[in-house]
Design a protein around this motif. Structure first.
Motif, short mmCIF file in Angstrom:
data_model
loop_
_atom_site.label_atom_id
_atom_site.label_comp_id
_atom_site.label_asym_id
_atom_site.label_seq_id
_atom_site.Cartn_x
_atom_site.Cartn_y
_atom_site.Cartn_z
N LEU A 172 11.28 3.09 10.88
CA LEU A 172 9.92 2.92 11.38
C LEU A 172 8.89 3.59 10.47
O LEU A 172 7.82 3.02 10.19
CB LEU A 172 9.81 3.49 12.80
CG LEU A 172 10.54 2.72 13.90
CD1 LEU A 172 10.47 3.48 15.22
CD2 LEU A 172 9.95 1.33 14.05
N ALA A 173 9.22 4.82 10.00
CA ALA A 173 8.29 5.50 9.11
C ALA A 173 8.10 4.73 7.81
O ALA A 173 6.98 4.59 7.30
CB ALA A 173 8.81 6.92 8.83
N LEU A 174 9.21 4.23 7.26
CA LEU A 174 9.11 3.45 6.02
C LEU A 174 8.26 2.20 6.22
O LEU A 174 7.41 1.86 5.39
CB LEU A 174 10.51 3.08 5.54
CG LEU A 174 10.59 2.24 4.27
CD1 LEU A 174 9.99 3.00 3.09
CD2 LEU A 174 12.03 1.84 3.97
N ALA A 175 8.47 1.51 7.36
CA ALA A 175 7.71 0.29 7.61
C ALA A 175 6.22 0.61 7.81
O ALA A 175 5.35 -0.08 7.24
CB ALA A 175 8.28 -0.42 8.83
N LEU A 176 5.93 1.65 8.59
CA LEU A 176 4.53 1.96 8.87
C LEU A 176 3.81 2.48 7.62
O LEU A 176 2.66 2.09 7.35
CB LEU A 176 4.45 3.00 9.99
CG LEU A 176 4.90 2.50 11.37
CD1 LEU A 176 4.89 3.64 12.38
CD2 LEU A 176 4.00 1.36 11.85
N VAL A 177 4.48 3.34 6.85
CA VAL A 177 3.85 3.86 5.64
C VAL A 177 3.66 2.74 4.62
O VAL A 177 2.63 2.67 3.93
CB VAL A 177 4.69 5.02 5.06
CG1 VAL A 177 4.17 5.43 3.69
CG2 VAL A 177 4.65 6.22 6.00
N SER A 178 4.66 1.86 4.52
CA SER A 178 4.52 0.73 3.59
C SER A 178 3.35 -0.15 4.00
O SER A 178 2.56 -0.60 3.15
CB SER A 178 5.82 -0.08 3.56
OG SER A 178 6.90 0.72 3.13
N GLY A 179 3.22 -0.42 5.30
CA GLY A 179 2.09 -1.22 5.75
C GLY A 179 0.76 -0.55 5.49
O GLY A 179 -0.22 -1.19 5.07
#
Length: 314
Positions: A172-179
């Motif tokens: 989730l952190a990777l997806a949110l930070v990437s977004g």
């Protein structure tokens, strides 16, 4: 063994002939005589024990010359604990073979249910502190009894829950930070330039833990989400500077600012390493290792990955 002890000690703790209690005059004479013997022993054997003997002799002399009530209270203080101890010994020597029928209901009920089902307790073969042994043991037991419970089962289930929770948090952190990075940078390549050193520093941290024999546990696994946040914060500065046409990133004030920021963060993380608590100390150690690799990737790998500034569009 209990029967043998009872046979040998019965005449001592349950004598046939019991002398009558001493009179008050007998007690006073005995106290005075004992005080004199203590003083003689203290004189012939000087040392720390002699001082204690003199203090006890003084107390006995005071009792010998005191009132009958004082001697009665002193006798009660000395004799009552002895009577209790002798009573415990008598009860212990009456022990018999224990069977399920002779167990008290409150104890038997912990192991045998009212419908006749029995509680079965099993233990792992091998080192019970070894996680691999516990994992194999839990798997074997649950293959026979799926509803089995206990410390090994609870430990394995808790470990799986915590590990999966960190996997979910990481994804989730990777997806949110990437977004968020894509919303700011508007370029997939620049997002990759920001995240690639973070992933590399994570692998380098795990490799370092393997080399030094540092296991990952519930306490120090928190270092990896922190590594992700600190890494992105460091690398985004270099990407934004490179995007703005900055050159010689390692010689710029930005590199010095990142270095000083890492040193300040490392001083806080390093203090955890000095903790006497093993979990906190291991967390501080991995935080320092991950911060060191994050700094290496930010100052060496990131500028090399970015290359020369992108030419500005007309």
């Amino acid at each position: 063994m209990v029967q043998d002890a009872s046979l040998l000690l019965d005449a001592t703790i349950n004598p046939f002939d019991v002398t009558p209690p001493p009179s008050d005059a007998d007690s006073a004479a005995a106290l005075a005589r004992t005080a004199a013997e203590l003083r003689a022993t203290a004189t012939s054997h000087p040392g720390p024990a002699a001082d204690s003997a003199r203090r006890l002799a003084t107390a006995f002399s005071r009792l010998a010359s005191g009132t009958p009530q004082d001697r009665a209270r002193a006798t009660a203080l000395l004799v009552t604990p002895l009577d209790s101890m002798l009573g415990q010994i008598r009860a212990t020597l009456q022990a018999e073979a224990v069977t399920r029928a002779t167990l008290p209901p409150e104890i038997a009920g912990n192991w045998i249910a009212k419908d006749g089902r029995a509680l079965v307790q099993v233990f792992p073969k091998g080192d019970s502190n070894n996680n691999a042994v516990l994992r194999r043991f839990t798997k074997a037991v649950r293959a026979v009894a799926p509803d089995a419970s206990g410390l090994p089962v609870a430990t394995q289930e808790a470990a799986g829950t915590v590990a999966w929770a960190f996997v979910e948090a990481g994804v989730l952190a990777l997806a949110l930070v990437s977004g968020l990075l894509f919303l700011v940078l508007r370029d997939v390549k620049e997002v990759a330039f920001t995240l690639a050193p973070v992933v590399l520093s994570g692998f380098l941290t795990l490799g370092s833990c393997v080399l030094i024999g540092q296991p990952i546990n519930f306490a120090n696994i928190i270092a990896f989400p922190l590594l992700f946040g600190v890494g992105v914060a460091f690398h985004i500065y270099f990407v934004m500077a490179w995007r703005g046409g900055a050159t010689d990133l390692l010689q710029s004030s930005l590199a010095r600012a990142v270095l000083f920021s890492a040193l300040a963060t490392g001083s806080a993380f390093g203090s955890l390493w000095l903790s006497h608590h093993p979990g906190t100390a291991s967390m501080g150690k991995i935080l320092m290792i991950s911060l060191a690799w994050t700094l290496v990737c930010a100052l060496i790998f990131e500028p090399a990955l970015l290359g020369p500034p992108r030419p500005k569009k007309g």
